[in-house]
Scaffold this active site. Structure first.
Site, PDB file in Angstrom:
ATOM      1  N   ASN A   9       3.840   0.318   3.222  1.00 17.48           N
ATOM      2  CA  ASN A   9       4.886   1.185   3.747  1.00 17.48           C
ATOM      3  C   ASN A   9       5.032   0.823   5.226  1.00 17.48           C
ATOM      4  OD1 ASN A   9       6.532   3.202   4.695  1.00 17.48           O
ATOM      5  ND2 ASN A   9       5.048   4.868   4.390  1.00 17.48           N
ATOM      6  N   TRP A  10       6.052   0.040   5.513  1.00 21.05           N
ATOM      7  CA  TRP A  10       6.230  -0.442   6.896  1.00 21.05           C
ATOM      8  C   TRP A  10       6.654   0.681   7.832  1.00 21.05           C
ATOM      9  CZ3 TRP A  10       9.387  -5.702   6.598  1.00 21.05           C
ATOM     10  CH2 TRP A  10       8.585  -6.672   5.974  1.00 21.05           C
ATOM     11  N   LYS A  11       7.153   1.782   7.260  1.00 21.21           N
ATOM     12  CA  LYS A  11       7.729   2.866   8.075  1.00 21.21           C
ATOM     13  C   LYS A  11       8.830   2.277   8.974  1.00 21.21           C
ATOM     14  CE  LYS A  11       3.451   5.300   7.585  1.00 21.21           C
ATOM     15  NZ  LYS A  11       2.597   6.400   8.016  1.00 21.21           N
ATOM     16  N   HIS A  96       7.622  11.267   1.152  1.00 18.35           N
ATOM     17  CA  HIS A  96       6.551  10.957   2.103  1.00 18.35           C
ATOM     18  C   HIS A  96       6.380  12.155   3.041  1.00 18.35           C
ATOM     19  CE1 HIS A  96       4.304   9.176   5.366  1.00 18.35           C
ATOM     20  NE2 HIS A  96       3.931   8.236   4.522  1.00 18.35           N
ATOM     21  N   GLU A  98       5.997  12.366   6.086  1.00 14.71           N
ATOM     22  CA  GLU A  98       6.787  12.309   7.322  1.00 14.71           C
ATOM     23  C   GLU A  98       8.207  12.802   7.070  1.00 14.71           C
ATOM     24  OE1 GLU A  98       5.812   8.244   8.235  1.00 14.71           O
ATOM     25  OE2 GLU A  98       3.771   8.869   8.714  1.00 14.71           O
ATOM     26  N   GLU A 167      -1.549  11.344  -0.609  1.00 13.50           N
ATOM     27  CA  GLU A 167      -1.727  11.016   0.800  1.00 13.50           C
ATOM     28  C   GLU A 167      -2.047  12.284   1.582  1.00 13.50           C
ATOM     29  OE1 GLU A 167       0.414   7.045   1.788  1.00 13.50           O
ATOM     30  OE2 GLU A 167       1.772   8.708   2.189  1.00 13.50           O
ATOM     31  N   GLY A 173      -2.278   7.635   9.332  1.00 12.88           N
ATOM     32  CA  GLY A 173      -2.133   7.084  10.672  1.00 12.88           C
ATOM     33  C   GLY A 173      -3.176   7.590  11.661  1.00 12.88           C
ATOM     34  N   SER A 211      -4.726   5.844   6.010  1.00 13.49           N
ATOM     35  CA  SER A 211      -5.711   5.014   6.721  1.00 13.49           C
ATOM     36  C   SER A 211      -6.533   4.131   5.785  1.00 13.49           C
ATOM     37  CB  SER A 211      -6.628   5.882   7.594  1.00 13.49           C
ATOM     38  OG  SER A 211      -5.864   6.572   8.566  1.00 13.49           O
ATOM     39  N   GLY A 232       0.013   2.025   5.143  1.00 15.70           N
ATOM     40  CA  GLY A 232       0.902   2.049   6.298  1.00 15.70           C
ATOM     41  C   GLY A 232       0.515   0.970   7.293  1.00 15.70           C
ATOM     42  N   GLY A 233      -0.204   1.374   8.319  1.00 17.88           N
ATOM     43  CA  GLY A 233      -0.554   0.478   9.427  1.00 17.88           C
ATOM     44  C   GLY A 233      -1.096  -0.874   8.998  1.00 17.88           C
TER      45      GLY A 233
HETATM   46  P1  PGA Z   1      -1.440   4.756   7.087  1.00 21.97           P
HETATM   47  O1  PGA Z   1      -0.108   5.317   6.399  1.00 21.97           O
HETATM   48  O2  PGA Z   1      -2.036   3.751   6.144  1.00 21.97           O
HETATM   49  O3  PGA Z   1      -0.963   4.140   8.378  1.00 21.97           O
HETATM   50  O4  PGA Z   1      -2.343   5.932   7.301  1.00 21.97           O
HETATM   51  C1  PGA Z   1      -0.044   5.532   5.019  1.00 21.97           C
HETATM   52  C2  PGA Z   1       1.303   6.117   4.665  1.00 21.97           C
HETATM   53  O5  PGA Z   1       1.814   6.939   5.440  1.00 21.97           O
HETATM   54  O6  PGA Z   1       1.905   5.779   3.621  1.00 21.97           O
END
Ligand code: PGA
Length: 251
Positions: A9-11, A96, A98, A167, A173, A211, A232-233
């Site tokens: 997930n590049w966001k 998600h 967010e 999640e 994050g 994470s 994500g990251g």
């Molecule tokens: P993260 O994000 O791996 O940076 O914690 C995961 C996500 O939000 O899908």
């Protein structure tokens, strides 16, 4: 046995040059591995065409990070599932945290988005998860079950076609990962809920996200009900992402 799925997930990250370097490195790394694990990157909508061109014919699928609940019409700024399909999009993340948090997305809206994706043959990656306050109040199970129940309610007939990502919001994050036991506990609850909803629940991939990285992926992926990860990251670095995929293949 179903394949594991590792989805990036590049966001809201990336750019033409960076995307090209990242995707080329992932595709090259994947071709050196046997394909016993599905892999995908979920990218910002403007880059779908670029990523499609880079991934076509490779072992790397691509997805979007959101989709409109509507089919078409006067919804400025929205992107429909039909449009995503025009770019060969295989997955769409829906719900998600967010988006739930910053865009006020409700359980009902998330379930409508899942339905819109399914109607176009796109696999929704439905995200569920509790906040830290909810966990501390002992509400984790109730929250994730409520979030998933909405999606099951609206999509019961094709629920075995979805992917679910657990999640925990406090792990996204933050560098704080759920322990493999904490994650497995919630995954088992979700698995039981899906089992009650469909005879084909064993087909459904349950991802962990929050994470997940090259160092902790193997222990999370070793859990019986963790079928992959939403990353994500760590999905923004080819070497880390490939290492997580290698861990999934070995699990
Ligand atoms: P993260 O994000 O791996 O940076 O914690 C995961 C996500 O939000 O899908």
């Amino acid at each position: 046995m179903k394949k594991k799925l590792i989805a990036g997930n590049w966001k809201m990250n990336g750019g033409r040059e960076a995307n090209e370097a990242l995707v080329r490195a992932i595709v090259a790394g994947l071709s050196a591995q046997a394909s016993s694990c599905d892999a995908a990157v979920c990218v910002p909508a403007p880059y779908l065409a670029q990523v499609q061109a880079l991934c076509q014919g490779s072992g790397l699928a691509w997805g979007a990070q959101d989709v409109s609940e509507h089919e078409q019409g006067a919804y400025t700024g929205e992107v429909s599932a039909r449009m995503l399909r025009d770019f060969g999009t295989r997955y769409a993340i829906v719900g998600h945290s967010e988006r739930r948090q910053y865009h006020g997305e409700s359980d009902a809206l998330v379930s409508h988005k899942a339905r819109a994706a399914l109607a176009q043959g796109i696999t929704p990656i439905v995200c569920v998860g509790e906040t830290l306050a909810e966990r501390e109040a002992g509400q984790t199970e109730a929250v994730v079950k409520r979030q998933l129940a909405a999606v099951i309610h609206d999509n019961g007939h094709c629920i075995s076609e979805i992917v679910v990502a657990y999640e925990p919001v406090w792990a996204i994050g933050t560098g704080k990962t759920a322990t493999p036991e904490q994650a497995q506990q919630v995954h088992a609850v979700l698995r039981a809920q899906l089992k009650a909803a469909t005879a084909h629940s064993d087909r459904i991939c349950l991802l962990y996200g929050g994470s997940m990285n090259a160092a902790n992926a193997a222990s999370l992926l070793a859990q019986p009900d963790i079928d992959g990860g939403l990353i994500g990251g760590a999905s923004l670095k080819a070497a880390d992402f490939l290492q997580i995929i290698a861990s999934a293949r070995a699990a």
